[in-house]
Design a protein around this motif. Structure first.
Motif, PDB file in Angstrom:
ATOM      1  N   SER A  51     -54.188  27.968  73.584  1.00 49.31           N
ATOM      2  CA  SER A  51     -53.815  27.294  74.946  1.00 49.31           C
ATOM      3  C   SER A  51     -54.937  26.339  75.104  1.00 49.31           C
ATOM      4  CB  SER A  51     -53.785  28.413  76.086  1.00 49.31           C
ATOM      5  OG  SER A  51     -52.821  29.252  75.690  1.00 49.31           O
ATOM      6  N   PRO A  52     -54.569  25.100  75.695  1.00 48.19           N
ATOM      7  CA  PRO A  52     -55.571  24.293  76.341  1.00 48.19           C
ATOM      8  C   PRO A  52     -56.632  24.923  77.299  1.00 48.19           C
ATOM      9  CG  PRO A  52     -53.499  23.922  77.313  1.00 48.19           C
ATOM     10  CD  PRO A  52     -53.336  25.012  76.362  1.00 48.19           C
ATOM     11  N   PRO A  53     -57.894  24.203  77.205  1.00 50.49           N
ATOM     12  CA  PRO A  53     -58.725  24.866  78.344  1.00 50.49           C
ATOM     13  C   PRO A  53     -58.378  24.772  79.747  1.00 50.49           C
ATOM     14  CG  PRO A  53     -60.025  23.421  76.859  1.00 50.49           C
ATOM     15  CD  PRO A  53     -58.328  23.207  76.502  1.00 50.49           C
ATOM     16  N   ARG A  54     -58.419  25.712  80.593  1.00 50.38           N
ATOM     17  CA  ARG A  54     -57.641  25.911  81.911  1.00 50.38           C
ATOM     18  C   ARG A  54     -58.800  26.508  82.768  1.00 50.38           C
ATOM     19  NH1 ARG A  54     -51.643  27.637  80.315  1.00 50.38           N
ATOM     20  NH2 ARG A  54     -52.625  29.197  79.525  1.00 50.38           N
ATOM     21  N   GLU A  55     -58.786  25.893  84.236  1.00 46.80           N
ATOM     22  CA  GLU A  55     -59.715  26.623  85.228  1.00 46.80           C
ATOM     23  C   GLU A  55     -59.055  27.628  85.841  1.00 46.80           C
ATOM     24  OE1 GLU A  55     -62.918  24.331  87.431  1.00 46.80           O
ATOM     25  OE2 GLU A  55     -61.864  24.825  88.979  1.00 46.80           O
ATOM     26  N   ILE A  56     -59.652  28.685  86.093  1.00 41.12           N
ATOM     27  CA  ILE A  56     -59.233  29.951  87.019  1.00 41.12           C
ATOM     28  C   ILE A  56     -60.296  30.062  88.037  1.00 41.12           C
ATOM     29  CG2 ILE A  56     -60.227  31.807  85.399  1.00 41.12           C
ATOM     30  CD1 ILE A  56     -57.859  33.424  86.087  1.00 41.12           C
ATOM     31  N   GLY A  57     -59.852  30.042  89.242  1.00 39.48           N
ATOM     32  CA  GLY A  57     -60.784  30.169  90.349  1.00 39.48           C
ATOM     33  C   GLY A  57     -60.160  30.042  91.741  1.00 39.48           C
ATOM     34  N   PRO A  58     -61.011  29.632  92.587  1.00 42.69           N
ATOM     35  CA  PRO A  58     -60.599  29.881  93.918  1.00 42.69           C
ATOM     36  C   PRO A  58     -58.975  29.095  94.244  1.00 42.69           C
ATOM     37  CG  PRO A  58     -62.827  29.063  93.958  1.00 42.69           C
ATOM     38  CD  PRO A  58     -62.381  29.135  92.530  1.00 42.69           C
ATOM     39  N   LYS A  59     -58.760  28.281  93.533  1.00 39.78           N
ATOM     40  CA  LYS A  59     -57.478  27.578  93.566  1.00 39.78           C
ATOM     41  C   LYS A  59     -56.444  28.124  92.787  1.00 39.78           C
ATOM     42  CE  LYS A  59     -59.675  23.290  95.017  1.00 39.78           C
ATOM     43  NZ  LYS A  59     -59.742  21.691  94.835  1.00 39.78           N
ATOM     44  N   GLY A  60     -56.600  29.222  92.050  1.00 40.13           N
ATOM     45  CA  GLY A  60     -55.796  29.913  91.073  1.00 40.13           C
ATOM     46  C   GLY A  60     -55.797  29.517  89.647  1.00 40.13           C
ATOM     47  N   LEU A  61     -54.766  29.174  89.131  1.00 36.88           N
ATOM     48  CA  LEU A  61     -54.524  28.745  87.747  1.00 36.88           C
ATOM     49  C   LEU A  61     -53.226  27.988  87.406  1.00 36.88           C
ATOM     50  CD1 LEU A  61     -55.131  29.118  84.838  1.00 36.88           C
ATOM     51  CD2 LEU A  61     -54.145  31.446  84.653  1.00 36.88           C
ATOM     52  N   ALA A  62     -53.522  26.875  86.969  1.00 36.78           N
ATOM     53  CA  ALA A  62     -52.280  25.877  86.783  1.00 36.78           C
ATOM     54  C   ALA A  62     -51.250  25.793  87.934  1.00 36.78           C
ATOM     55  CB  ALA A  62     -51.891  26.575  85.299  1.00 36.78           C
ATOM     56  N   GLY A  63     -51.575  25.786  89.025  1.00 36.73           N
ATOM     57  CA  GLY A  63     -50.542  25.572  89.904  1.00 36.73           C
ATOM     58  C   GLY A  63     -50.292  27.093  90.789  1.00 36.73           C
ATOM     59  N   LEU A  64     -50.483  28.140  89.890  1.00 31.81           N
ATOM     60  CA  LEU A  64     -50.294  29.359  90.367  1.00 31.81           C
ATOM     61  C   LEU A  64     -51.462  29.983  91.092  1.00 31.81           C
ATOM     62  CD1 LEU A  64     -48.399  30.684  87.090  1.00 31.81           C
ATOM     63  CD2 LEU A  64     -47.319  30.337  89.471  1.00 31.81           C
ATOM     64  N   ASP A  65     -51.139  30.711  92.183  1.00 35.69           N
ATOM     65  CA  ASP A  65     -52.140  31.419  92.778  1.00 35.69           C
ATOM     66  C   ASP A  65     -51.856  32.967  93.317  1.00 35.69           C
ATOM     67  OD1 ASP A  65     -54.847  31.729  94.188  1.00 35.69           O
ATOM     68  OD2 ASP A  65     -54.189  30.282  95.775  1.00 35.69           O
ATOM     69  N   VAL A  66     -52.962  33.807  93.471  1.00 30.05           N
ATOM     70  CA  VAL A  66     -52.444  35.010  93.726  1.00 30.05           C
ATOM     71  C   VAL A  66     -52.242  34.939  95.454  1.00 30.05           C
ATOM     72  CG1 VAL A  66     -54.018  36.227  92.141  1.00 30.05           C
ATOM     73  CG2 VAL A  66     -55.192  35.571  94.252  1.00 30.05           C
ATOM     74  N   GLY A  67     -51.322  36.019  95.909  1.00 31.96           N
ATOM     75  CA  GLY A  67     -50.933  35.716  96.984  1.00 31.96           C
ATOM     76  C   GLY A  67     -49.879  34.725  97.452  1.00 31.96           C
ATOM     77  N   MET A  68     -49.594  34.151  96.388  1.00 36.64           N
ATOM     78  CA  MET A  68     -48.228  33.484  96.708  1.00 36.64           C
ATOM     79  C   MET A  68     -46.948  34.011  96.398  1.00 36.64           C
ATOM     80  SD  MET A  68     -47.676  30.248  93.725  1.00 36.64           S
ATOM     81  CE  MET A  68     -48.598  29.030  94.557  1.00 36.64           C
ATOM     82  N   THR A  69     -46.011  33.637  97.269  1.00 36.80           N
ATOM     83  CA  THR A  69     -44.709  34.110  97.133  1.00 36.80           C
ATOM     84  C   THR A  69     -44.067  34.086  95.841  1.00 36.80           C
ATOM     85  OG1 THR A  69     -43.524  32.373  98.122  1.00 36.80           O
ATOM     86  CG2 THR A  69     -44.649  34.245  99.465  1.00 36.80           C
ATOM     87  N   LEU A  70     -42.922  34.780  95.264  1.00 39.87           N
ATOM     88  CA  LEU A  70     -42.233  34.555  94.268  1.00 39.87           C
ATOM     89  C   LEU A  70     -41.580  33.341  94.096  1.00 39.87           C
ATOM     90  CD1 LEU A  70     -41.333  38.061  93.051  1.00 39.87           C
ATOM     91  CD2 LEU A  70     -43.549  36.885  92.514  1.00 39.87           C
ATOM     92  N   ASP A  71     -41.041  32.925  95.383  1.00 43.70           N
ATOM     93  CA  ASP A  71     -40.278  31.464  95.571  1.00 43.70           C
ATOM     94  C   ASP A  71     -41.126  30.496  95.239  1.00 43.70           C
ATOM     95  OD1 ASP A  71     -37.825  32.780  95.963  1.00 43.70           O
ATOM     96  OD2 ASP A  71     -38.096  32.542  98.164  1.00 43.70           O
TER      97      ASP A  71
END
Length: 199
Positions: A51-71
């Motif tokens: 996979s290409p390098p991606r940042e995981i951190g306070p803003k989540g990962l690739a537009g996804l984030d913990v605590g985000m609703t499934l919708d």
């Protein structure tokens, strides 16, 4: 997470998100048998990421984030909602290589994948010393990093700027002891929602 606090946590929680109660490969939405839990061992090796390098951190990962609703997760285009009935704890790995842990109650509960790095430059292959220098504050004040990595192979660290989240760093500790633990190599990184440590 510290010793004695929710250590269905540690490797068990990570394999719950990577192996999961329900696994979807390639976003097909079809359930598969739960994988047998594993823990870091001599069989674990650092591999060349696909996979290409991606940042995981306070803003989540690739537009996804913990605590985000499934919708909201579906709306990012990075997650496909399973068509089967959800259990209390689920995970799905999409064609983007991101493994998403989720539950009906909390939404997205964890994120991980290949070729990740944190804003502080921590990535697979970083040493225990480098990780703990970058993240000196355990997610649980009662945690002892050295004890946790030697006993469980992982440490749970606070995420700067995200009091509702925590990093889980999983190491290959094979053959190491207190004198040499600083050389333990990081295998992978997970971002988890503090509200749900078991999924």
């Amino acid at each position: 997470m510290g010793s004695g606090i929710g250590r269905t946590a540690g490797i068990a929680a990570l394999t719950s998100a990577l192996a999961g109660c329900t696994i979807t490969i390639g976003g097909t939405g079809h359930p598969a048998p739960a994988a047998k839990p594993v823990s870091p061992s001599p069989a674990w090796r650092l591999v060349e990421p696909s996979s290409p390098p991606r940042e995981i951190g306070p803003k989540g990962l690739a537009g996804l984030d913990v605590g985000m609703t499934l919708d909201k997760a579906v709306a990012t285009g990075q997650f496909e909602r399973p068509t089967h009935t959800l259990s209390a704890c689920n995970s799905a790995t999409g064609l983007n290589g991101i493994t998403v842990g989720f539950s009906p109650k909390y939404g997205v509960t964890s994120l991980t994948g290949e070729n990740l790095h944190t804003p502080e430059g921590i990535t697979a292959g970083s040493t225990y010393t480098e990780v703990t220098r970058a993240y000196p504050t355990p997610a649980d004040a009662r945690s002892a990093y050295e004890e946790d990595v030697l006993l469980f192979g992982d440490i749970w660290a606070s995420v700067p700027g995200r009091p509702d989240a925590e990093y889980v760093f999983v190491f290959d500790r094979h053959g190491l002891d207190r004198a040499t633990v600083g050389r333990a190599k990081l295998l992978y990184i997970m971002l988890k929602l503090r509200a749900e440590v078991n999924c």
